[in-house]
Design a protein around this motif. Sequence first.
Motif, PDB file in Angstrom:
ATOM      1  N   GLY A 125     -65.414 -40.654  42.370  1.00  0.00           N
ATOM      2  CA  GLY A 125     -64.852 -41.841  41.740  1.00  0.00           C
ATOM      3  C   GLY A 125     -64.692 -43.001  42.706  1.00  0.00           C
ATOM      4  O   GLY A 125     -63.578 -43.500  42.902  1.00  0.00           O
ATOM      5  N   ASP A 126     -65.780 -43.412  43.329  1.00  0.00           N
ATOM      6  CA  ASP A 126     -65.702 -44.474  44.339  1.00  0.00           C
ATOM      7  C   ASP A 126     -65.677 -45.870  43.734  1.00  0.00           C
ATOM      8  O   ASP A 126     -65.271 -46.814  44.401  1.00  0.00           O
ATOM      9  N   ASP A 127     -66.145 -46.023  42.501  1.00  0.00           N
ATOM     10  CA  ASP A 127     -66.156 -47.339  41.859  1.00  0.00           C
ATOM     11  C   ASP A 127     -64.731 -47.712  41.458  1.00  0.00           C
ATOM     12  O   ASP A 127     -64.081 -46.990  40.707  1.00  0.00           O
ATOM     13  N   ARG A 128     -64.248 -48.829  41.970  1.00  0.00           N
ATOM     14  CA  ARG A 128     -62.910 -49.311  41.628  1.00  0.00           C
ATOM     15  C   ARG A 128     -62.981 -50.715  41.021  1.00  0.00           C
ATOM     16  O   ARG A 128     -61.991 -51.431  40.979  1.00  0.00           O
ATOM     17  N   SER A 129     -64.156 -51.097  40.540  1.00  0.00           N
ATOM     18  CA  SER A 129     -64.350 -52.455  40.028  1.00  0.00           C
ATOM     19  C   SER A 129     -63.545 -52.731  38.764  1.00  0.00           C
ATOM     20  O   SER A 129     -63.310 -53.893  38.418  1.00  0.00           O
ATOM     21  N   PHE A 130     -63.097 -51.679  38.099  1.00  0.00           N
ATOM     22  CA  PHE A 130     -62.357 -51.834  36.849  1.00  0.00           C
ATOM     23  C   PHE A 130     -60.847 -51.897  37.081  1.00  0.00           C
ATOM     24  O   PHE A 130     -60.076 -51.927  36.128  1.00  0.00           O
ATOM     25  N   ILE A 131     -60.415 -51.918  38.325  1.00  0.00           N
ATOM     26  CA  ILE A 131     -58.994 -51.951  38.656  1.00  0.00           C
ATOM     27  C   ILE A 131     -58.588 -53.370  39.053  1.00  0.00           C
ATOM     28  O   ILE A 131     -59.170 -53.958  39.964  1.00  0.00           O
ATOM     29  N   ASP A 132     -57.586 -53.905  38.363  1.00  0.00           N
ATOM     30  CA  ASP A 132     -57.111 -55.259  38.649  1.00  0.00           C
ATOM     31  C   ASP A 132     -56.021 -55.288  39.704  1.00  0.00           C
ATOM     32  O   ASP A 132     -55.970 -56.196  40.529  1.00  0.00           O
ATOM     33  N   PHE A 133     -55.117 -54.323  39.664  1.00  0.00           N
ATOM     34  CA  PHE A 133     -54.002 -54.248  40.599  1.00  0.00           C
ATOM     35  C   PHE A 133     -53.879 -52.810  41.089  1.00  0.00           C
ATOM     36  O   PHE A 133     -54.193 -51.871  40.360  1.00  0.00           O
ATOM     37  N   THR A 134     -53.390 -52.653  42.311  1.00  0.00           N
ATOM     38  CA  THR A 134     -53.136 -51.331  42.876  1.00  0.00           C
ATOM     39  C   THR A 134     -51.764 -51.330  43.525  1.00  0.00           C
ATOM     40  O   THR A 134     -51.369 -52.316  44.161  1.00  0.00           O
ATOM     41  N   CYS A 135     -51.029 -50.237  43.326  1.00  0.00           N
ATOM     42  CA  CYS A 135     -49.735 -50.087  43.991  1.00  0.00           C
ATOM     43  C   CYS A 135     -49.516 -48.626  44.343  1.00  0.00           C
ATOM     44  O   CYS A 135     -50.200 -47.741  43.831  1.00  0.00           O
ATOM     45  N   ALA A 136     -48.571 -48.387  45.208  1.00  0.00           N
ATOM     46  CA  ALA A 136     -48.192 -47.018  45.537  1.00  0.00           C
ATOM     47  C   ALA A 136     -46.940 -46.588  44.795  1.00  0.00           C
ATOM     48  O   ALA A 136     -46.673 -45.394  44.644  1.00  0.00           O
ATOM     49  N   ASP A 137     -46.170 -47.567  44.304  1.00  0.00           N
ATOM     50  CA  ASP A 137     -44.885 -47.294  43.662  1.00  0.00           C
ATOM     51  C   ASP A 137     -44.689 -48.268  42.509  1.00  0.00           C
ATOM     52  O   ASP A 137     -44.654 -49.479  42.718  1.00  0.00           O
ATOM     53  N   ALA A 195     -60.815 -46.985  33.606  1.00  0.00           N
ATOM     54  CA  ALA A 195     -62.110 -47.583  33.277  1.00  0.00           C
ATOM     55  C   ALA A 195     -62.264 -47.880  31.781  1.00  0.00           C
ATOM     56  O   ALA A 195     -62.682 -48.982  31.410  1.00  0.00           O
ATOM     57  N   PRO A 196     -61.923 -46.945  30.876  1.00  0.00           N
ATOM     58  CA  PRO A 196     -62.048 -47.263  29.452  1.00  0.00           C
ATOM     59  C   PRO A 196     -61.085 -48.358  29.004  1.00  0.00           C
ATOM     60  O   PRO A 196     -61.393 -49.111  28.071  1.00  0.00           O
ATOM     61  N   ALA A 197     -59.913 -48.445  29.647  1.00  0.00           N
ATOM     62  CA  ALA A 197     -58.971 -49.513  29.316  1.00  0.00           C
ATOM     63  C   ALA A 197     -59.553 -50.870  29.686  1.00  0.00           C
ATOM     64  O   ALA A 197     -59.477 -51.833  28.902  1.00  0.00           O
ATOM     65  N   LYS A 198     -60.128 -50.948  30.876  1.00  0.00           N
ATOM     66  CA  LYS A 198     -60.752 -52.204  31.305  1.00  0.00           C
ATOM     67  C   LYS A 198     -61.927 -52.570  30.416  1.00  0.00           C
ATOM     68  O   LYS A 198     -62.152 -53.751  30.111  1.00  0.00           O
ATOM     69  N   ALA A 199     -62.672 -51.575  29.973  1.00  0.00           N
ATOM     70  CA  ALA A 199     -63.852 -51.811  29.149  1.00  0.00           C
ATOM     71  C   ALA A 199     -63.521 -52.501  27.830  1.00  0.00           C
ATOM     72  O   ALA A 199     -64.354 -53.231  27.281  1.00  0.00           O
ATOM     73  N   ILE A 200     -62.294 -52.273  27.317  1.00  0.00           N
ATOM     74  CA  ILE A 200     -61.909 -52.929  26.055  1.00  0.00           C
ATOM     75  C   ILE A 200     -61.045 -54.167  26.295  1.00  0.00           C
ATOM     76  O   ILE A 200     -60.537 -54.755  25.336  1.00  0.00           O
ATOM     77  N   GLY A 201     -60.871 -54.538  27.564  1.00  0.00           N
ATOM     78  CA  GLY A 201     -60.222 -55.808  27.863  1.00  0.00           C
ATOM     79  C   GLY A 201     -58.816 -55.741  28.411  1.00  0.00           C
ATOM     80  O   GLY A 201     -58.185 -56.788  28.616  1.00  0.00           O
ATOM     81  N   TYR A 213     -58.131 -44.568  23.514  1.00  0.00           N
ATOM     82  CA  TYR A 213     -57.697 -45.949  23.707  1.00  0.00           C
ATOM     83  C   TYR A 213     -57.812 -46.732  22.399  1.00  0.00           C
ATOM     84  O   TYR A 213     -56.923 -47.519  22.068  1.00  0.00           O
ATOM     85  N   ALA A 214     -58.890 -46.495  21.665  1.00  0.00           N
ATOM     86  CA  ALA A 214     -59.054 -47.153  20.366  1.00  0.00           C
ATOM     87  C   ALA A 214     -57.945 -46.727  19.415  1.00  0.00           C
ATOM     88  O   ALA A 214     -57.397 -47.553  18.665  1.00  0.00           O
ATOM     89  N   GLY A 215     -57.601 -45.447  19.450  1.00  0.00           N
ATOM     90  CA  GLY A 215     -56.538 -44.947  18.583  1.00  0.00           C
ATOM     91  C   GLY A 215     -55.186 -45.531  18.935  1.00  0.00           C
ATOM     92  O   GLY A 215     -54.377 -45.835  18.049  1.00  0.00           O
ATOM     93  N   LEU A 216     -54.908 -45.669  20.227  1.00  0.00           N
ATOM     94  CA  LEU A 216     -53.660 -46.304  20.660  1.00  0.00           C
ATOM     95  C   LEU A 216     -53.568 -47.723  20.125  1.00  0.00           C
ATOM     96  O   LEU A 216     -52.532 -48.125  19.568  1.00  0.00           O
ATOM     97  N   CYS A 217     -54.633 -48.491  20.292  1.00  0.00           N
ATOM     98  CA  CYS A 217     -54.621 -49.887  19.842  1.00  0.00           C
ATOM     99  C   CYS A 217     -54.474 -49.979  18.325  1.00  0.00           C
ATOM    100  O   CYS A 217     -53.746 -50.849  17.818  1.00  0.00           O
ATOM    101  N   ALA A 218     -55.130 -49.080  17.607  1.00  0.00           N
ATOM    102  CA  ALA A 218     -55.031 -49.089  16.149  1.00  0.00           C
ATOM    103  C   ALA A 218     -53.624 -48.699  15.693  1.00  0.00           C
ATOM    104  O   ALA A 218     -53.073 -49.299  14.760  1.00  0.00           O
TER     105      ALA A 218
END
Length: 222
Positions: free
Chosen positions: A198-210, A176-182, A151-156
Amino acid sequence: MDPRLAHIRTWIFDLDNTLYPSSARLFDQIDARMTGYIADKFQVDLVEARRIQKGYFHAHGTTLAGLMAEHDVDPHAFLDHVHDIEMDVLEENAPLAAAIAKLPGRKLVFTNADVPYASKVLAKLGLGESFEAIHDVHAMDLIPKPQASAYAGLCAAFDLDPATCLFAEDMARNLAPAKAIGMTTLWVDNGSEQTPGGDDRSFIDFTCADITAWLHDHTGDS
């Protein structure tokens, strides 16, 4: 535009099981070829090969990462082998192409696959001209999502401010790593394989099926 997305300047998409539905079962072909590769390499049956394969996937992020770390497998040969599949299960998705075209700002693909394979998938979906670039596993120095360095490499590489990025991905753990950097996160929960525990979903802002329907519903393109 959904006001919760007004700050987004860069739209980042995973490839497999995100830009096409998991019900297409394209990745099943790759999965089977990975199992076969391991069976041949270690001279084991397919049941044992699959156990090894999934162990590497869960522990290292991708099967390839595990094979490289523990057996010094040539990544180019492995990727060429597992991506030698038919694309006939995919169909052009003109509504998705239209929705992506209308998004304000930059659009990128961020995938643990490689550029040749990703390019073929995008072309089959009618998305060959939809993205500025593909950031692939080689651009990550073969250290894939969900490792933080990817993720750091993508942003750089693209001079991105994570606070103005949305990342859409079918593998919840990769958000999760994407959310961690904002980054703003979108989980494409369409039935693709997930890692256990992987029950923790606190780092997810939106969810969709499609992803197509979600873009049309949330970006003012009705």
